[in-house]
Every structure is written in structure tokens, then in C-alpha cells.
Design an enzyme around this catalytic site. Structure first.
Site, PDB file in Angstrom:
ATOM      1  N   ALA A   8       5.629 -12.764  -3.084  1.00  0.00           N
ATOM      2  CA  ALA A   8       6.388 -11.935  -2.140  1.00  0.00           C
ATOM      3  C   ALA A   8       6.708 -10.614  -2.811  1.00  0.00           C
ATOM      4  CB  ALA A   8       7.660 -12.636  -1.693  1.00  0.00           C
ATOM      5  N   LYS A 185     -13.658  -0.282  -0.631  1.00  0.00           N
ATOM      6  CA  LYS A 185     -12.333  -0.074  -1.214  1.00  0.00           C
ATOM      7  C   LYS A 185     -12.411  -0.047  -2.740  1.00  0.00           C
ATOM      8  CE  LYS A 185      -7.605  -1.618  -1.663  1.00  0.00           C
ATOM      9  NZ  LYS A 185      -6.560  -2.658  -1.460  1.00  0.00           N
TER      10      LYS A 185
END
Length: 309
Positions: A8, A185
Site C-alpha cells: 500500500a 514504458k
């Protein structure tokens, strides 16, 4: 769909918060200080696209069971081995794993560990950081999530995830050529990180120097040449868009790797610049500018290791 997100931090926390905001069932796999923060404060996101403060479900690796349909890996590339060990108890033959790590080399490692049928492909275009208080700051308007299937057994999961993401504020696409997207990317990030870390400045500052533009465009071309040798040359429109971003004299755009350096943290230099350099050397291509940028980062990591010891 029951979703487990490992981590997180800035990226994983932002993605999870947007999912929770749209009432999706998300659980975070956490440990240490981040677990304590989420337990006490929940997820806090500051973004011009909408702030979020919400409670978040979390679990530790020792409590994991095989109750999840999708596991999203949102860790740094250098934490991959530990991440794999952490998620193992949650994986069965029907679980799909979506890594959002930078670069491309992690796919082979995960394929060998869990089987290619389990490993989807994905990436995010997202500039976020954790501040000293544990809050997630979204630094611009980019928050694009691209994912795709690499095996026919992932198609159902892909369609369900597409429907879920469509209900969030995230920009997204379900790609039919996800590994090519990841390579694109990889090219952009290697150039951005290499230049901003070497010059210790943002794109606009670099472009105002004597040789900044030549360095950035030269480094970009080295990366394009390497990708081309591996069958992933970007199309002309993508190359034009990337050059516009990388050569904008008014840009304050920088890389998360430079933010890591400024914070004294570990970097993904080996997994991004080092991996691109390795592939260029294997194909006997010119990698002079890439080598300078990677060597600079190696010195930083050597110095950082000595300080830690």
C-alpha cells in the site's frame, strides 16, 4: 472479484484507494510500519482528481488463505523475491497475478515460479509519492492503468477486471499487446530516470543545459534501438509523444528514481537501467549514454550501501 494488493505504498495505495472509492472489495497484504499506519489512519490520498480518505482491509502473509481471485503486485522490482514468498499462500490454480513492476524481466521470473497461465501483464503511468506522514500525494494528472492477458486462461479475469476498473476514476485500457506496451514504458522510464538522475534535475532544467537535449534524445534512441532488436519498436506516434515529454523546456517532470535518491532510498537502477544495458550489450549495440547513466546510479548505490553498513 476478490482482489489482494501486495503493498500500500504510493502506487499500490493509490490504485487500491480508487478501487475502494468505487465500492470494490480490496484487501492489502502489509507488514511493518505501513501496516501500522493503515490500521490507525486508513488510506489517505491527495489528488487534484479527487482526494480520498478511507478505511482499508488488510492482512499479513501468515494469515493468507486462497480466497483471492486476483493478486496485484505493486512492489518495487528489488522486492520481487520477497513478494513472491509472501503471496504464495494465496495462490492456487485459478488465481491470476497482475504485476505492476517497472521493466520487463520480472515476467520471466514469475512465469517460471507460478506458470505463464497465471501471470498477466500490466503497467501504470502514475506520478505519486508517500510523504513523511504516510499520505499518498498524486503529483500530476496522469493515472493511467494498462493491463492485458498473456495466456488464454486469463481472458475471463481480464474482462471482469475491465468492468471493475471502468467504474473507477482511473483511465485504463485492456490491451491486446501488453508486453509491447510494457516495453514502450521501459524505454520511456529508462530514458527519464537515466537523464534526471544523472543530471539531478527535472526535464526543463536539463533542457536548458549545454548538452541536455542531445543527451536525452541520444539516450532515448539507444533504448529504442535495444527494444527494436527485441521486436518491440514503438510506433511513430508513441515515439513522437515521448520525445515531446522528454524534450519540453517548460517541464518540471522528473522520475521517482530521482525522488528515491533525494530521499536516500534504494533505487530500481539494476532492474531498469541495468536490465536495458544488459540487453543492449547482448545485442552488441551502442550503449555509451546508457552506460554513463547506469554507472552514476551504481556509484550512488555503492555509497548508500557503505552508509547503511
Amino acid at each position: 472479484m476478490r482482489i489482494l494488493i501486495l503493498g500500500a505504498g504510493a502506487a499500490g495505495g493509490y490504485l487500491g484507494a480508487r478501487l475502494i472509492e468505487s465500492d470494490e472489495e480490496v484487501t492489502f497484504l502489509l507488514r511493518g510500519e505501513r501496516l501500522n499506519f493503515i490500521r490507525d489512519n486508513g488510506l489517505i490520498v491527495y489528488s487534484e482528481l479527487g482526494n480520498i480518505k478511507c478505511r482499508a482491509k488488510f492482512i499479513t502473509s501468515d494469515k493468507l488463505t486462497r480466497d483471492f481471485d486476483l493478486v496485484i503486485l505493486a512492489c518495487k522490482a528489488y522486492a520481487l523475491i520477497n513478494a513472491v514468498n509472501d503471496i504464495k499462500p494465496a495462490i492456487d490454480k485459478d488465481t491470476r497475478i497482475l504485476p505492476l513492476l517497472n521493466g520487463v524481466s520480472h515476467l520471466q521470473y514469475l512465469d517460471e515460479f507460478f506458470g505463464r497461465e497465471a501471470i498477466m501483464g500490466g503497467l501504470v503511468h502514475l506520478a505519486v509519492e508517500l510523504d513523511t506522514k504516510g499520505r499518498i500525494n498524486h503529483l500530476n494528472h496522469f493515472h493511467r492503468f494498462i493491463f492485458g492477458c498473456r495466456h488464454p486462461e486469463q481472458n475471463t479475469c481480464g474482462r471482469i477486471l475491465e468492468n471493475i476498473i471502468s467504474k473507477t476514476k482511473l483511465e485504463f485500457s485492456l490491451s491486446t499487446h501488453i508486453q509491447h506496451d510494457m516495453w514502450e514504458k521501459f524505454i520511456f522510464l529508462t530514458t527519464l530516470a537515466g537523464a534526471t538522475c544523472l543530471f539531478r534535475g527535472n526535464i526543463g532544467e536539463i533542457m536548458q543545459t549545454e548538452s541536455g537535449k542531445d543527451y536525452i534524445t541520444g539516450l532515448f534512441q539507444e533504448c529504442v534501438d535495444i527494444a527494436t532488436e527485441y521486436g518491440h519498436r514503438p510506433n511513430d506516434a508513441t515515439m513522437h509523444d515521448y520525445i515531446e515529454l522528454l524534450a519540453n523546456v517548460d517541464s518540471d517532470y522528473t522520475s521517482s528514481m530521482l525522488r528515491d535518491i533525494n530521499g536516500g532510498a534504494a533505487t530500481e537502477a539494476n532492474h531498469i537501467l541495468g536490465e536495458m544495458l544488459k540487453r543492449g550489450v547482448e545485442k552488441k549495440l551502442s550503449v555509451t549514454l546508457l552506460g554513463y547513466a547506469y554507472s552514476h546510479l551504481q556509484v550512488y548505490e555503492y555509497q548508500r550501501d557503505r552508509l547503511i553498513i
